[in-house]
Design a protein around this motif. Structure first.
Motif, PDB file in Angstrom:
ATOM      1  N   ILE A   2       0.695 -11.868   1.441  1.00  0.00           N
ATOM      2  CA  ILE A   2      -0.370 -10.920   1.770  1.00  0.00           C
ATOM      3  C   ILE A   2      -0.261 -10.488   3.228  1.00  0.00           C
ATOM      4  O   ILE A   2      -0.392  -9.304   3.540  1.00  0.00           O
ATOM      5  CB  ILE A   2      -1.755 -11.523   1.456  1.00  0.00           C
ATOM      6  CG1 ILE A   2      -1.896 -11.683  -0.053  1.00  0.00           C
ATOM      7  CG2 ILE A   2      -2.871 -10.658   2.023  1.00  0.00           C
ATOM      8  CD1 ILE A   2      -3.126 -12.423  -0.487  1.00  0.00           C
ATOM      9  N   THR A   3       0.022 -11.426   4.122  1.00  0.00           N
ATOM     10  CA  THR A   3       0.162 -11.087   5.533  1.00  0.00           C
ATOM     11  C   THR A   3       1.310 -10.104   5.742  1.00  0.00           C
ATOM     12  O   THR A   3       1.190  -9.145   6.493  1.00  0.00           O
ATOM     13  CB  THR A   3       0.408 -12.356   6.361  1.00  0.00           C
ATOM     14  OG1 THR A   3      -0.679 -13.247   6.158  1.00  0.00           O
ATOM     15  CG2 THR A   3       0.518 -12.034   7.836  1.00  0.00           C
ATOM     16  N   THR A   6       0.169  -6.654   4.490  1.00  0.00           N
ATOM     17  CA  THR A   6      -0.986  -6.035   5.136  1.00  0.00           C
ATOM     18  C   THR A   6      -0.852  -5.856   6.644  1.00  0.00           C
ATOM     19  O   THR A   6      -1.703  -5.239   7.252  1.00  0.00           O
ATOM     20  CB  THR A   6      -2.263  -6.853   4.854  1.00  0.00           C
ATOM     21  OG1 THR A   6      -2.070  -8.187   5.339  1.00  0.00           O
ATOM     22  CG2 THR A   6      -2.582  -6.866   3.376  1.00  0.00           C
ATOM     23  N   THR A   7       0.198  -6.355   7.270  1.00  0.00           N
ATOM     24  CA  THR A   7       0.366  -6.145   8.705  1.00  0.00           C
ATOM     25  C   THR A   7       1.090  -4.836   8.963  1.00  0.00           C
ATOM     26  O   THR A   7       1.778  -4.304   8.096  1.00  0.00           O
ATOM     27  CB  THR A   7       1.158  -7.288   9.363  1.00  0.00           C
ATOM     28  OG1 THR A   7       2.433  -7.361   8.754  1.00  0.00           O
ATOM     29  CG2 THR A   7       0.435  -8.604   9.244  1.00  0.00           C
ATOM     30  N   ARG A   8       0.935  -4.338  10.155  1.00  0.00           N
ATOM     31  CA  ARG A   8       1.577  -3.075  10.517  1.00  0.00           C
ATOM     32  C   ARG A   8       2.984  -3.273  11.067  1.00  0.00           C
ATOM     33  O   ARG A   8       3.704  -2.316  11.272  1.00  0.00           O
ATOM     34  CB  ARG A   8       0.727  -2.324  11.532  1.00  0.00           C
ATOM     35  CG  ARG A   8      -0.575  -1.841  10.943  1.00  0.00           C
ATOM     36  CD  ARG A   8      -1.197  -0.798  11.843  1.00  0.00           C
ATOM     37  NE  ARG A   8      -2.408  -0.297  11.256  1.00  0.00           N
ATOM     38  CZ  ARG A   8      -2.493   0.804  10.532  1.00  0.00           C
ATOM     39  NH1 ARG A   8      -1.411   1.514  10.300  1.00  0.00           N
ATOM     40  NH2 ARG A   8      -3.637   1.202  10.039  1.00  0.00           N
TER      41      ARG A   8
END
Length: 51
Positions: A2-3, A6-8
């Motif tokens: 998930i990280t 969902t990170t840019r």
């Protein structure tokens, strides 16, 4: 997972095919989905792409 999604921050720090090839080559050691011959061939292709 998930990280990562969902990170840019990009998964590959260096843009383009060479950066992606280097990142994939770095992730290959320790995997066991490929036979030794397949891993050797993929490593050779990635080495050429990362040049």
């Amino acid at each position: 997972m998930i990280t990562t999604v969902t990170t840019r921050e990009p998964a590959v720090q260096e843009p383009g095919p060479a950066g992606a090839a280097r990142a994939l080559r770095a992730a290959l050691p320790g995997q066991n989905a490929l036979s030794p011959a397949e891993q050797q061939l993929l490593t050779e292709w990635l080495r050429r792409l990362s040049a």
